[in-house]
Design a protein around this motif. Structure first.
Motif, mmCIF file in Angstrom:
data_model
loop_
_atom_site.group_PDB
_atom_site.id
_atom_site.type_symbol
_atom_site.label_atom_id
_atom_site.label_comp_id
_atom_site.label_asym_id
_atom_site.label_seq_id
_atom_site.Cartn_x
_atom_site.Cartn_y
_atom_site.Cartn_z
ATOM 1 N N LEU A 46 -5.289 -5.839 69.926
ATOM 2 C CA LEU A 46 -4.443 -5.802 71.114
ATOM 3 C C LEU A 46 -3.489 -4.606 71.088
ATOM 4 O O LEU A 46 -3.305 -3.907 72.085
ATOM 5 C CB LEU A 46 -3.658 -7.108 71.219
ATOM 6 C CG LEU A 46 -2.682 -7.200 72.396
ATOM 7 C CD1 LEU A 46 -3.437 -7.116 73.721
ATOM 8 C CD2 LEU A 46 -1.880 -8.492 72.329
ATOM 9 N N LEU A 47 -2.871 -4.356 69.918
ATOM 10 C CA LEU A 47 -1.950 -3.235 69.808
ATOM 11 C C LEU A 47 -2.664 -1.908 70.010
ATOM 12 O O LEU A 47 -2.132 -0.981 70.646
ATOM 13 C CB LEU A 47 -1.240 -3.264 68.455
ATOM 14 C CG LEU A 47 -0.246 -4.398 68.239
ATOM 15 C CD1 LEU A 47 0.308 -4.345 66.824
ATOM 16 C CD2 LEU A 47 0.874 -4.324 69.262
ATOM 17 N N ALA B 119 -10.334 -2.763 79.601
ATOM 18 C CA ALA B 119 -10.386 -3.179 78.196
ATOM 19 C C ALA B 119 -9.083 -3.830 77.765
ATOM 20 O O ALA B 119 -9.083 -4.828 77.019
ATOM 21 C CB ALA B 119 -10.693 -1.970 77.318
ATOM 22 N N ALA B 120 -7.967 -3.316 78.217
ATOM 23 C CA ALA B 120 -6.685 -3.922 77.870
ATOM 24 C C ALA B 120 -6.548 -5.314 78.467
ATOM 25 O O ALA B 120 -6.067 -6.246 77.800
ATOM 26 C CB ALA B 120 -5.553 -3.027 78.352
ATOM 27 N N ARG C 133 -6.581 -11.151 77.470
ATOM 28 C CA ARG C 133 -7.087 -12.507 77.734
ATOM 29 C C ARG C 133 -7.673 -13.142 76.454
ATOM 30 O O ARG C 133 -7.470 -14.331 76.182
ATOM 31 C CB ARG C 133 -8.145 -12.457 78.822
ATOM 32 C CG ARG C 133 -7.577 -12.150 80.208
ATOM 33 C CD ARG C 133 -8.701 -12.075 81.221
ATOM 34 N NE ARG C 133 -8.162 -11.841 82.568
ATOM 35 C CZ ARG C 133 -8.943 -11.678 83.639
ATOM 36 N NH1 ARG C 133 -10.276 -11.726 83.506
ATOM 37 N NH2 ARG C 133 -8.395 -11.479 84.813
ATOM 38 N N ARG C 134 -8.425 -12.371 75.679
ATOM 39 C CA ARG C 134 -9.007 -12.902 74.432
ATOM 40 C C ARG C 134 -7.918 -13.330 73.459
ATOM 41 O O ARG C 134 -7.992 -14.395 72.831
ATOM 42 C CB ARG C 134 -9.888 -11.823 73.789
ATOM 43 C CG ARG C 134 -10.642 -12.315 72.539
ATOM 44 C CD ARG C 134 -11.063 -11.134 71.688
ATOM 45 N NE ARG C 134 -9.913 -10.458 71.128
ATOM 46 C CZ ARG C 134 -9.271 -10.910 70.030
ATOM 47 N NH1 ARG C 134 -9.643 -12.021 69.401
ATOM 48 N NH2 ARG C 134 -8.219 -10.243 69.575
ATOM 49 N N GLU D 231 -7.466 -17.117 71.943
ATOM 50 C CA GLU D 231 -7.522 -17.423 70.523
ATOM 51 C C GLU D 231 -6.201 -17.997 70.012
ATOM 52 O O GLU D 231 -6.170 -18.895 69.165
ATOM 53 C CB GLU D 231 -7.876 -16.153 69.736
ATOM 54 C CG GLU D 231 -9.254 -15.611 70.016
ATOM 55 C CD GLU D 231 -10.350 -16.591 69.640
ATOM 56 O OE1 GLU D 231 -10.157 -17.327 68.647
ATOM 57 O OE2 GLU D 231 -11.367 -16.625 70.352
ATOM 58 N N ARG D 232 -5.104 -17.486 70.550
ATOM 59 C CA ARG D 232 -3.831 -18.041 70.137
ATOM 60 C C ARG D 232 -3.671 -19.474 70.627
ATOM 61 O O ARG D 232 -3.098 -20.344 69.926
ATOM 62 C CB ARG D 232 -2.699 -17.174 70.680
ATOM 63 C CG ARG D 232 -1.334 -17.551 70.118
ATOM 64 C CD ARG D 232 -0.258 -16.633 70.629
ATOM 65 N NE ARG D 232 -0.158 -16.706 72.092
ATOM 66 C CZ ARG D 232 0.792 -16.091 72.789
ATOM 67 N NH1 ARG D 232 1.692 -15.356 72.158
ATOM 68 N NH2 ARG D 232 0.811 -16.197 74.107
ATOM 69 N N ALA D 233 -4.197 -19.791 71.784
ATOM 70 C CA ALA D 233 -4.145 -21.169 72.287
ATOM 71 C C ALA D 233 -4.963 -22.102 71.398
ATOM 72 O O ALA D 233 -4.563 -23.253 71.152
ATOM 73 C CB ALA D 233 -4.647 -21.209 73.737
ATOM 74 N N LYS D 234 -6.110 -21.637 70.893
ATOM 75 C CA LYS D 234 -6.925 -22.456 69.976
ATOM 76 C C LYS D 234 -6.167 -22.757 68.687
ATOM 77 O O LYS D 234 -6.173 -23.894 68.174
ATOM 78 C CB LYS D 234 -8.229 -21.723 69.647
ATOM 79 C CG LYS D 234 -9.193 -21.608 70.799
ATOM 80 C CD LYS D 234 -10.425 -20.856 70.354
ATOM 81 C CE LYS D 234 -11.409 -20.658 71.508
ATOM 82 N NZ LYS D 234 -12.605 -19.932 71.072
#
Length: 625
Positions: A49-50, A601-602, A607-608, A612-615
């Protein structure tokens, strides 16, 4: 072999999954594969992400640098000052202060107080306002004028006291009673008397800059009235004249001559557009001597002497309103385009005023050869046409049937033409050897008198002031400079107004153009020219308010020239400026595809990461329970 195969088949049977059986405790449901995808036991990393956001931010942060590197340089222009100049000249037409002085000599009155002088001053002012009206034109005196009345009689010196102070020379600029005895001078000698009055009225040189226009009325019984206009700034009336007639004559001279320059309607609005002065304040006067057929005769002139003796005073007199350059040329084989016919009564060839538009032969007359007339300079052509022997003598016939006394004509904004017939001009003249001749001083004097009349007409004055409308003027004294001082004052006032209005119009057009095109290049030189033009216009207005005619004319000419230079600067015509849509149309094909992919892409990576953080948070919450 059969036994071995059997044993192999038995051995290949999968053993029971003890782990699976152990995980299946009573009352528990088996974990499906979809449930495993919804569970994340480790915290998602932020490196991807960064990295994506770093790439996106580099594009966003680099966009201002792109705009800065591709911006158009624009020097700041004083738009507010330009609007103030335009609105000020539009709402308040420029009027220059004028000071008038009436002197009554030989009028004996019963009352010897100031009331009589006050009354005469009021009558003259009232008469002048009736002739000028309440709508002052630009470049005139308007209502900003003063009238001083002095009565020089046997009973003493009476002067009205309700006039403004004429600069710092109040006492010197007014008439000094009893200073001179007119009985000792020949008032019939106009030239001598004009010089005497000039010396008295100027206060030995102290009133040269005060611009006081004077009319001296000398009441002498038993004589016819003579009205003479001098070549300075004064006139005089001599003869048996009443006060009422004197007031009427004084008012007419003040308004029709000193205010309007001898024109009944004055300098009308918009006439300055047809003045023979270029936008850069320069004029090229080109003198051409045309020998129609050099096989008959050839004439030449010594133009250097002409320039030194005849033209130098004229150039100096007009220098405040124009930078004049003089040049000359002699051309050969220059026939005219129009036709002429033989007139038995006049015993000469004649061409009429209907032929004037076709007189100039542009194919054979190569007049525009000046190297000094560059840019926006104005060229005035003065042509001496010498006809051939087949059409000599050649005369100009007026519409009323008379022959022109000058044998010449003028074309507005172009110049003038004079037809000069050689002294040896005879019909059926034939010669094998053309004679070479030179103009005599007398012939040159006559020709240049015609040229001076044409030049005066081009500048909006009368050619010789002989036919001033209903003025009752007996005589006008001519100046060696071609223009009297009061005529030059009229030209200075008029050109000051026209130059300032032209300057304001040009700067206003430039201001609107610059504001309508944000991508226009405005160089520092243009900004300086606009600044200096406004400063010169302000100085011209200040000088005009102080009555400094020459200084105001010079400053206004500079203001107009600088404004024209700024408007027609070569960088303004560059193709570098365009609309903002055109700007994006150039750069978007280069940056839009890459920026779009980076942005998508950003968004996808963000969104990804959120998913993943929600999981992880969901698994962490279920583990705690």
């Amino acid at each position: 072999m059969a036994e071995i195969s059997k044993i192999t088949d038995t051995a290949t049977e999968a053993p029971p999954n003890n782990n699976t059986e152990k995980s299946k405790s009573p009352g528990e449901k088996p974990v499906q594969e979809d449930d495993l995808n919804k569970i994340r036991k480790t915290k998602p990393g932020s490196k991807r992400l960064l990295l994506t956001l770093t790439v996106l931010s580099s594009f966003i942060l680099g966009f201002p640098f792109l705009l800065k590197s591709t911006e158009i340089f624009r020097s700041p222009l004083p738009f507010r000052a330009i609007d103030l100049l335009s609105n000020g000249l539009e709402s308040n037409p420029l009027s220059l202060p004028c000071h008038f002085q009436a002197v009554f000599i030989g009028f004996n009155h019963v009352r010897s107080d100031e009331s009589r002088a006050q009354e005469l001053g009021f009558l003259i002012s009232h008469k002048m306002r009736e002739m000028t009206g309440n709508d002052p034109f630009c470049g005139g005196c308007g209502n900003d004028y003063t009238v001083s009345v002095t009565i020089d009689s046997d009973s003493g010196c009476i002067r009205n006291q309700n006039v403004k102070i004429f600069g710092n020379y109040e006492n010197l600029c007014l008439w000094n009673c009893g200073e001179i005895d007119f009985s000792g001078f020949d008032v019939e000698n106009d030239e001598e008397f004009d010089g005497i009055l000039a010396k008295i009225l100027r206060g030995n040189g102290a009133c040269l800059a005060s611009r006081v226009y004077s009319v001296v009325v000398m009441n002498k019984g038993g004589e016819d009235i003579r009205v003479v206009v001098g070549k300075h700034r004064h006139s005089w009336v001599l003869g048996s004249v009443s006060e009422a007639d004197a007031v009427s004559l004084i008012s007419k001279i003040f308004v029709k001559l000193y205010m309007n320059g001898g024109n009944e309607e004055g300098m009308v609005q918009g006439k300055g557009e047809f003045m023979p002065v270029g936008a850069d304040g320069s004029v090229v006067i080109s003198f051409s001597l045309l020998n129609s057929n050099p096989n008959d005769w050839v004439y030449d002139w010594d133009f250097r002497k002409i320039e030194e003796s005849l033209l130098a005073p004229v150039v100096e007199a007009l220098s405040p309103i124009a930078n004049i350059n003089v040049e000359s040329q002699v051309l050969y084989h220059t026939p005219k385009s129009s036709f002429s016919y033989w007139d038995e009564k006049l015993a000469s060839y004649v061409f009429s005023t209907k032929d004037l538009p076709f007189f100039v032969n542009s194919n054979e007359w190569h007049l525009d050869t000046s190297v000094a007339a560059a840019g926006r300079s104005k060229v005035l052509h003065f042509v001496v046409y010498i006809p051939s022997a087949k059409e000599c003598p050649l005369l100009l016939k007026l519409p009323n049937g008379d022959v022109s006394t000058t044998n010449g004509f003028m074309s507005p904004m172009w110049g003038g033409i004079t037809v000069w017939n050689p002294p040896s001009c005879v019909r059926d003249y034939q010669t094998t050897q053309p004679a070479r001749n030179s103009f005599s001083p007398q012939d040159l004097q006559k020709v240049f008198q015609v040229f001076m009349g044409q030049l005066r007409l081009l500048f909006g004055l009368k050619s010789d002031n002989i036919r001033v409308v209903e003025s009752g003027i007996t005589s006008f004294l001519t100046s060696e400079r071609g223009f009297a001082e009061w005529e030059l004052d009229v030209l200075f006032r008029h050109h000051t107004c026209f130059n300032l209005r032209s300057c304001a119009t040009t700067l206003g057009s430039l201001s609107r153009l610059v504001q309508s095109l944000p991508r226009m290049i405005i160089m520092d030189e243009i900004g300086k020219q606009v600044k200096f033009s406004l400063e010169a216009a302000t100085l011209a207005q200040k000088n005009a308010s102080l009555g400094m005619y020459e200084a105001s004319a010079v400053s206004s000419r500079q203001a107009r020239a600088l404004a024209e230079d700024a408007f027609f600067h070569p960088s303004i015509m560059s193709l570098s400026y365009s609309s903002i849509e055109h700007y994006f149309a150039i750069y978007m094909p280069f940056f839009a595809p890459v920026l779009l992919h980076v942005l998508l892409a950003a968004i996808k990576e963000l969104r990804r990461y959120k998913r993943e953080r929600a999981k992880y948070f969901a698994w962490n919450a279920s583990a705690k329970t």
